[in-house]
Design a protein around this motif. Structure first.
Motif, PDB file in Angstrom:
ATOM      1  N   UNK A  54      -2.440  13.706  -8.095  1.00 54.57           N
ATOM      2  CA  UNK A  54      -3.125  14.665  -7.255  1.00 54.57           C
ATOM      3  C   UNK A  54      -2.170  16.145  -7.133  1.00 54.57           C
ATOM      4  N   UNK A  55      -0.750  15.441  -6.641  1.00 57.54           N
ATOM      5  CA  UNK A  55       0.035  16.629  -6.411  1.00 57.54           C
ATOM      6  C   UNK A  55       0.512  17.486  -7.674  1.00 57.54           C
ATOM      7  N   UNK A  56       0.659  16.851  -8.698  1.00 58.69           N
ATOM      8  CA  UNK A  56       1.075  17.450  -9.926  1.00 58.69           C
ATOM      9  C   UNK A  56      -0.262  18.543 -10.178  1.00 58.69           C
ATOM     10  N   UNK A  57      -1.408  17.975 -10.332  1.00 62.79           N
ATOM     11  CA  UNK A  57      -2.624  18.680 -10.487  1.00 62.79           C
ATOM     12  C   UNK A  57      -2.902  19.813  -9.489  1.00 62.79           C
ATOM     13  N   UNK A  58      -2.565  19.620  -8.277  1.00 66.88           N
ATOM     14  CA  UNK A  58      -2.635  20.472  -7.162  1.00 66.88           C
ATOM     15  C   UNK A  58      -1.964  21.978  -7.685  1.00 66.88           C
ATOM     16  N   UNK A  59      -0.632  21.747  -7.984  1.00 72.23           N
ATOM     17  CA  UNK A  59       0.404  22.767  -8.351  1.00 72.23           C
ATOM     18  C   UNK A  59       0.014  23.084  -9.868  1.00 72.23           C
ATOM     19  N   UNK A  60      -0.984  22.818 -10.510  1.00 74.23           N
ATOM     20  CA  UNK A  60      -1.423  23.515 -11.703  1.00 74.23           C
ATOM     21  C   UNK A  60      -2.557  24.574 -11.291  1.00 74.23           C
ATOM     22  N   UNK A 106      -7.268  15.905  -0.538  1.00 72.95           N
ATOM     23  CA  UNK A 106      -7.729  15.056   0.553  1.00 72.95           C
ATOM     24  C   UNK A 106      -7.002  13.563  -0.207  1.00 72.95           C
ATOM     25  N   UNK A 107      -6.962  13.387  -1.372  1.00 69.14           N
ATOM     26  CA  UNK A 107      -6.274  12.146  -1.859  1.00 69.14           C
ATOM     27  C   UNK A 107      -4.886  12.198  -1.516  1.00 69.14           C
ATOM     28  N   UNK A 108      -4.006  13.390  -1.582  1.00 75.50           N
ATOM     29  CA  UNK A 108      -2.701  13.366  -1.279  1.00 75.50           C
ATOM     30  C   UNK A 108      -2.759  13.095   0.250  1.00 75.50           C
ATOM     31  N   UNK A 109      -3.522  13.764   0.934  1.00 71.93           N
ATOM     32  CA  UNK A 109      -3.315  13.356   2.547  1.00 71.93           C
ATOM     33  C   UNK A 109      -3.645  11.775   2.656  1.00 71.93           C
ATOM     34  N   UNK A 110      -4.408  11.224   2.014  1.00 71.03           N
ATOM     35  CA  UNK A 110      -4.470   9.732   2.101  1.00 71.03           C
ATOM     36  C   UNK A 110      -3.361   8.915   1.702  1.00 71.03           C
ATOM     37  N   UNK A 134       0.752  -1.215  -0.056  1.00 72.91           N
ATOM     38  CA  UNK A 134       0.173   0.099  -0.207  1.00 72.91           C
ATOM     39  C   UNK A 134       0.783   1.187   0.074  1.00 72.91           C
ATOM     40  N   UNK A 135       1.976   1.353   0.660  1.00 69.28           N
ATOM     41  CA  UNK A 135       2.737   2.295   0.793  1.00 69.28           C
ATOM     42  C   UNK A 135       3.439   2.631  -0.903  1.00 69.28           C
ATOM     43  N   UNK A 136       3.652   1.451  -1.586  1.00 74.18           N
ATOM     44  CA  UNK A 136       4.363   1.837  -2.724  1.00 74.18           C
ATOM     45  C   UNK A 136       3.164   2.570  -3.623  1.00 74.18           C
ATOM     46  N   UNK A 137       2.092   1.995  -3.657  1.00 75.95           N
ATOM     47  CA  UNK A 137       0.795   2.625  -4.452  1.00 75.95           C
ATOM     48  C   UNK A 137       0.388   4.086  -3.923  1.00 75.95           C
ATOM     49  N   UNK A 138       0.392   4.300  -2.610  1.00 75.51           N
ATOM     50  CA  UNK A 138       0.037   5.534  -2.102  1.00 75.51           C
ATOM     51  C   UNK A 138       0.918   6.471  -2.359  1.00 75.51           C
ATOM     52  N   UNK A 139       2.287   6.184  -2.593  1.00 72.39           N
ATOM     53  CA  UNK A 139       3.313   7.283  -3.284  1.00 72.39           C
ATOM     54  C   UNK A 139       3.221   7.571  -4.845  1.00 72.39           C
ATOM     55  N   UNK A 140       2.975   6.370  -5.402  1.00 70.01           N
ATOM     56  CA  UNK A 140       2.990   6.767  -6.857  1.00 70.01           C
ATOM     57  C   UNK A 140       1.513   7.043  -7.293  1.00 70.01           C
ATOM     58  N   UNK A 141       0.592   5.746  -7.164  1.00 66.39           N
ATOM     59  CA  UNK A 141      -0.540   6.059  -8.090  1.00 66.39           C
ATOM     60  C   UNK A 141      -1.623   7.173  -7.340  1.00 66.39           C
ATOM     61  N   UNK A 142      -1.398   7.307  -5.829  1.00 62.29           N
ATOM     62  CA  UNK A 142      -2.402   8.063  -5.231  1.00 62.29           C
ATOM     63  C   UNK A 142      -1.815   9.237  -4.894  1.00 62.29           C
ATOM     64  N   UNK A 143      -0.657   9.599  -4.635  1.00 61.81           N
ATOM     65  CA  UNK A 143      -0.154  10.889  -4.416  1.00 61.81           C
ATOM     66  C   UNK A 143       0.464  11.613  -5.695  1.00 61.81           C
ATOM     67  N   UNK A 144       0.994  11.210  -6.594  1.00 58.55           N
ATOM     68  CA  UNK A 144       1.886  11.934  -7.531  1.00 58.55           C
ATOM     69  C   UNK A 144       0.789  12.689  -8.444  1.00 58.55           C
TER      70      UNK A 144
END
Length: 552
Positions: free
Chosen positions: A170-176, A367-371, A158-168
């Motif tokens: 949303x983080x990129x879209x947030x900074x747009x 919220x997704x990045x927080x998760x 879950x950590x691997x998926x949280x870093x790659x497919x869950x966090x990345x």
């Protein structure tokens, strides 16, 4: 209780004042989850509205209604049988971590490969069907799985998926759109991490959505159009108002089995992880004084999830952590019944469409990045400190999986549809080993678990167990479950042979080598937080937030 006690005194109440607190807190949680999964379906997968609002959401609403009703009844029955009046229903809803996995890891690749949203939807239904079978029959194996597999290995996946497919993403879209994304993230962090309480205990998720929506519509008035909202879209969303009931999707569910070779790689291990998480959450409720049957909970999750997917819902059901929080707020059985009814109304009447047109997607992304942050931290927080290197090793295949997809997506955007040896050589000259990324990343869930578990047992000086897990890796690789795009015979023989050699080496060390004794574990770091962990079955509003206080 004497025989002269009135019958009304023996009958538990369906609603108590504390249920209002729990309903507003947990109801907000479910509302945000519904908005999130709808946004993923529409804006990430690009599913047509008739599929989202006509098929998927009505089925999801039915699943939530059935699960909340069942767990409310379980609490009512426990009160009736024991005579206690402080029993709290188990919270349940769509598994948040798995929400992103089925969208980003299961349905999106199939949508990109076929261009057909229906086939991607069918694959999601089949994925949930397989997981449901694991849950239904897993009650008999849960203890064994938990015993033989280190927790660090399961959480590393879950950590691997949280870093790659869950966090990345949303983080990129947030900074747009940082004015909305960063502000909403700050609103969440100071409440969920910093202990700041909002007016009248308003949930941080609700405050963040309100702030992001205000900024978006305010910018619209000045022609800046942050968040991409428009009156036209809002008016159009009203057309989704109506009464949509779920339609059986049995044929679609079994049509998805054409992708079974790809789906098994993630469905089975995550079904097992759901199994372990459900056991953990039932134990948490037991510690709070409410003893529920683990087998009944696992079977309920599996059966209701199966009903949901057969009716068209590609999201697995999970018991959420947070029972003790809702109980400390005064929640009993009524809040569960009310949440189920609310979900049914939102999904069957098309109200979610209007809310999503009025709320900018970028306000949901923090919220997704927080998760992702919380799930990633969980593996390190709930495992011994000396297992941290093993967790990192278990994350590496997921990074490779994500990076390989990223590289191939960039090549496709540039018009390169086939990676020739010349292109691969040019990429290698720039330090991008695409073939190595593909081999390492394929079947990343299983390979991450195998590598992390092997490393854990090496760290613990249990070399025979390390040899066994390396041997399991050899078998899984031989049949294509790991380091291969498809299941079959002799899929990656060189990698399988390498795992077999590693197993033999560990076995020889266990038999003949002199192994130093394990040094005493260092004291654990103090980690005091107002929130509890969020796993595969966690809700978006954390247990320690204002809307769901910390464990009693």
């Amino acid at each position: 209780m004497t025989s002269s006690t009135p019958a009304s005194a023996l009958r538990p109440k369906l609603w108590v004042p504390g249920d209002w607190n729990a309903f507003f807190g947990f109801g907000t949680n479910i509302l945000v989850n519904l908005l999130t999964l709808t946004g993923l379906l529409r804006f990430v997968l690009g599913f047509p509205d008739e599929l989202v609002f006509g098929r998927i959401l009505p089925a999801a609403g039915l699943m939530l209604f059935l699960s909340s009703g069942y767990y409310g009844w379980l609490a009512y029955d426990l009160m009736r049988r024991t005579g206690r009046r402080d029993v709290c229903a188990l919270p349940s809803g769509p598994g948040v971590g798995h929400m992103f996995i089925v969208v980003l890891v299961v349905m999106m690749p199939i949508k990109l490969a076929t261009g057909d949203p229906v086939k991607a939807w069918e694959a999601g239904l089949t994925w949930v069907f397989i997981q449901s079978v694991v849950l239904i029959f897993g009650g008999f194996l849960g203890s064994w799985v938990r015993k033989v597999t280190p927790r660090a290995a399961l959480l590393a996946a879950l950590t691997g998926i949280s870093i790659t497919f869950i966090s990345m993403r949303p983080a990129m879209q947030m900074f747009e759109t940082p004015l909305i994304g960063l502000v909403c993230l700050a609103i969440l962090l100071v409440n969920w991490f910093g202990g700041v309480r909002y007016f009248r205990g308003l949930p941080a998720g609700l405050v963040a959505l309100a702030a992001g929506t205000t900024i978006a519509w305010g910018s619209h008035l000045f022609g800046l159009n942050y968040g991409g909202l428009s009156l036209e879209r809002l008016v159009e969303s009203v057309t989704h108002f109506g009464f949509s009931i779920p339609i059986p999707a049995i044929g679609h569910t079994f049509s998805g089995f054409e992708f079974v070779g790809v789906l098994l790689i993630t469905a089975v291990p995550f079904g097992i992880y759901d199994l372990v998480e459900a056991i953990d959450n039932v134990e948490s409720a037991s510690a709070a004084g409410d003893e529920y049957s683990t087998k009944r909970v696992l079977m309920a999750d599996g059966i209701v999830s199966m009903i949901g997917c057969l009716m068209g819902n590609p999201f697995i059901l999970a018991v959420y952590i947070g029972h003790a929080g809702w109980k400390s707020m005064g929640g009993r059985c009524g809040y569960a019944f009310a949440t189920g009814i609310m979900a049914l109304v939102l999904c069957w009447l098309g109200i979610v469409s209007v809310m999503l047109a009025a709320i900018p997607v970028v306000a949901i992304l923090p919220i997704l990045l927080y998760i992702g942050m919380l799930i990633g931290a969980q593996a390190f927080r709930e495992s011994p400190l000396r297992h941290a290197p093993a967790i990192i090793l278990g994350v590496v295949p997921h990074l490779a999986h994500w990076a390989a997809g990223f590289v191939k997506g960039a090549l496709a955007a540039a018009g390169v549809r086939e990676t020739t040896p010349e292109i691969a050589s040019s990429l290698a000259a720039e330090g991008i080993m695409l073939h190595g990324l593909e081999v390492l990343g394929q079947g990343s869930v299983l390979s991450g678990i195998v590598l992390a578990a092997t490393a854990v047992f090496v760290i613990e000086r249990q070399l025979w167990r390390a040899a066994i897990f390396a041997g399991v890796g050899a078998v899984l690789t031989f049949f294509g479950f790991m380091h291969s795009e498809h299941i079959g015979l002799v899929r990656s023989p060189e990698v399988a042979l390498a795992y077999a050699c590693v197993a033999g080496f560990f076995g020889a060390c266990a038999r003949f080598a002199k192994v130093e004794a394990l040094a005493p574990a260092p004291p654990a770091h103090a980690y005091e937080s107002a929130h509890a962990h969020a796993g595969g079955g966690s809700g978006i509003v954390p247990e320690g937030s204002v809307s769901a206080p910390a464990r009693a």
